[in-house]
Design a protein around this motif. Structure first.
Motif, short mmCIF file in Angstrom:
data_model
loop_
_atom_site.label_atom_id
_atom_site.label_comp_id
_atom_site.label_asym_id
_atom_site.label_seq_id
_atom_site.Cartn_x
_atom_site.Cartn_y
_atom_site.Cartn_z
N THR A 268 42.67 42.79 38.41
CA THR A 268 41.11 43.08 38.37
C THR A 268 40.92 42.26 36.93
O THR A 268 39.57 42.67 36.47
CB THR A 268 40.74 44.40 38.32
OG1 THR A 268 41.48 45.23 37.27
CG2 THR A 268 41.18 45.08 39.61
N LEU A 270 39.58 40.11 34.23
CA LEU A 270 38.67 38.78 34.23
C LEU A 270 38.79 38.00 32.83
O LEU A 270 38.74 38.85 31.77
CB LEU A 270 37.29 39.22 34.44
CG LEU A 270 36.15 38.22 34.42
CD1 LEU A 270 36.30 37.24 35.68
CD2 LEU A 270 34.84 38.79 34.19
N PRO A 334 37.09 41.84 41.47
CA PRO A 334 37.44 40.86 42.71
C PRO A 334 36.63 41.30 43.95
O PRO A 334 36.37 42.51 44.11
CB PRO A 334 38.91 41.18 42.64
CG PRO A 334 39.33 41.73 41.26
CD PRO A 334 38.22 42.55 41.04
N HIS A 500 39.58 35.46 37.79
CA HIS A 500 40.56 36.63 37.58
C HIS A 500 42.05 36.26 37.63
O HIS A 500 42.47 35.36 38.38
CB HIS A 500 40.42 37.88 39.16
CG HIS A 500 39.11 38.43 38.75
ND1 HIS A 500 37.95 37.92 39.71
CD2 HIS A 500 38.87 39.56 38.04
CE1 HIS A 500 36.94 38.84 39.41
NE2 HIS A 500 37.25 39.85 38.46
#
Length: 529
Positions: A268, A270, A334, A500
């Motif tokens: 997850t 980013l 995501p 991601h």
């Protein structure tokens, strides 16, 4: 138990579940050596909301609620958690748990911990946001504690997965340095802190009385190896048993080599570009084409932020810089996660429109900026910055990269000394409110909001949606509010999302590692075989 953080569709295949070790008999002695990219800044688990610090704390301390490899809450020091009315969560604690010094863990230690978290001084990124809804801690009995909140707060159990429980008897009056020295680092976790020398040596000793069962590793050594190539070389030579933050180039090389295994999963986390919103005036590292300081901060103009976003070819970044190990994105969760907004797609690559927007904003010739980045914190961080700098230069925003070790970079970024920088954030609770409350909420110490909002972005509309999301117990209604907040961020671009990351570890033969979407690299995830 409420759980609003489950992925709805299949993600990358994981090799195992669970951050907690299985109850198994100790397998004798043995030393596990882990090569890690970034050093923890402190052994005080409440000092800094920083992944390497969390990673160390996983070993020494326990939490009321833990998370498995797919970010789902699971029992830790609390066997169960139940809402008692709209403003009270009741936690039933695990009996028979001992601190490293042999004393009993009780609900009073939970009360002490919740009170301590917001008071830790000099934190570059406070954990106070995770306990901000708690207005009262009620100790019902030694194994029952109730957390009262100002209003309904459905995400509280998820938030508490970041709060290591510390003992009152060791922690009362203790400073962060007392934890760093080991004096106050008395936990209930699977390991005891033996040596903590940031950047040099971290050594742990097995806690044979751990409530989850003793670990197979008698000792765990962390070696801090900032350079990706050096970590890979250490793995190949057998100097370390496991490495994290494997670069995309090294992952390909290690796979071809065949002497070690590559373990990978989606994350997850980013990676994004962060413009400063801290001042309306000029920024020290942003100038006109002639090199003279600009009279105002160009990043406060939405058209400039849109232009910078449109100038970035995210697909090319993932394919060429990340060797395919990433997923382009326009939001911080995501696809498929609770509260991800399906209407927010990947921003287009349109350099011509980017140039037009710059001209409309009053910069027809562009301007110059310094793009700051860490060199040793995120996979390919400085290479990503160099690639983005080239893309921005093509539309007239002449960009040069300033790369520093993360310790120096973060100290300056957290003090608003940069105009533009590369950063990354893992939504480790698996839902949108974690990023909202920590990264883009208006900084408000009284409300314990915006603890990691280094850009000093502020948007009252977004703050209102974030606060509203914390009061809705119905998961579907709450998701709609969170998705609305995701859309506001996508439209206003307080940060410029890139992609991601895929998480990659390298493991020696004879060892198994259970990957997790949080990106932790813990000894509890390693077994023989």
């Amino acid at each position: 138990m409420l759980n609003t953080a489950l992925p709805r569709r299949g993600l990358a295949a994981l090799l195992g579940l669970g951050l907690l070790p299985r109850p198994l008999a100790a397998q004798g002695g043995g030393v596990l050596t882990i090569g890690t990219a970034t050093t923890p800044s402190s052994a005080d688990p409440h000092f800094y909301a920083f992944q390497p610090n969390f990673n160390l704390a996983l070993h020494v301390f326990s939490r009321l609620v833990e998370r498995d490899a797919r970010l789902r809450p699971i029992p830790g020091l609390a066997l169960s958690w139940t809402p008692v009315g709209e403003r009270i969560w009741e936690f039933k604690l695990r009996p028979g748990v001992k601190w490293h010094d042999g004393r009993d863990f009780t609900a009073d230690d939970v009360a002490f911990t919740i009170g301590r978290v917001p008071t830790v001084p000099n934190s570059p990124g406070s954990l106070a946001g995770y306990v901000r809804p708690v207005t009262q801690v009620e100790v019902v009995d030694p194994l029952t504690v109730r957390l009262h909140t100002a209003g309904p707060h459905p995400s509280l159990p998820n938030d508490l997965t970041f709060i290591a429980i510390v003992s009152r008897h060791a922690g009362e009056g203790a400073t962060t340095e007392d934890y760093n020295s080991g004096k106050a680092a008395i936990g209930t976790g699977p390991y005891r802190l033996s040596v903590f020398q940031p950047g040099a040596r971290i050594e742990l000793l097995r806690n044979d009385s751990y409530f989850g069962g003793p670990e197979p590793w008698e000792k765990v050594h962390f070696r801090i190896i900032p350079q990706a190539g050096a970590r890979s070389a250490a793995l190949l030579s057998g100097d370390v048993d496991l490495i994290d933050e494997v670069s995309s180039n090294d992952a390909l090389a290690l796979q071809r080599d065949g002497r070690v295994a590559i373990v990978e999963t989606q994350s997850t986390r980013l990676t994004f570009m962060q413009p400063s919103h801290a001042t309306a005036g000029g920024l020290p590292d942003v100038t006109g084409i002639d090199g003279r300081p600009l009279p105002r901060n160009p990043f406060l103009d939405l058209r400039v932020r849109q232009a910078l976003s449109l100038a970035i070819d995210r697909k090319a970044l993932v394919e060429r810089v990340m060797e395919g190990r990433g997923t382009p994105s326009g939001q911080w969760l995501p696809e498929g996660f609770y509260s991800a907004n399906p209407a927010v797609g990947v921003p287009p690559y349109d350099p011509e429109r980017a140039r037009r927007l710059l001209a409309e904003a009053g910069y027809p010739q562009g301007f110059r900026l310094v793009l700051h980045t860490p060199t040793d914190r995120f996979a390919n961080d400085s290479r990503i910055a160099q690639a983005v700098a080239q893309m921005w230069t093509r539309i007239g925003v002449q960009s040069v990269v300033d790369a520093l070790p993360y310790s120096a970079f973060s100290a300056r970024a957290s003090k608003q000394e940069y105009g533009m920088w590369l950063h990354s954030w893992a939504s480790s609770t698996g839902e949108a409110s974690y990023f909202l409350s920590n990264v883009v909420s208006t900084v408000d110490r009284a409300k314990r909001a915006g603890a990691n909002n280094w850009s000093r972005y502020s948007n009252p509309e977004l703050d209102a949606l974030t606060e509203k999301s914390f009061t809705i117990l119905d998961p579907e209604a709450r998701e709609k509010v969170l998705q609305e907040a995701v859309q506001v961020v996508a439209d206003d671009l307080p940060m410029i999302p890139l992609f991601h990351l895929s998480l990659v570890w390298g493991v020696r033969p004879g060892y198994r590692f259970e990957p997790n979407m949080s990106g932790y690299t813990a000894a509890t995830m390693v077994r023989r075989g």
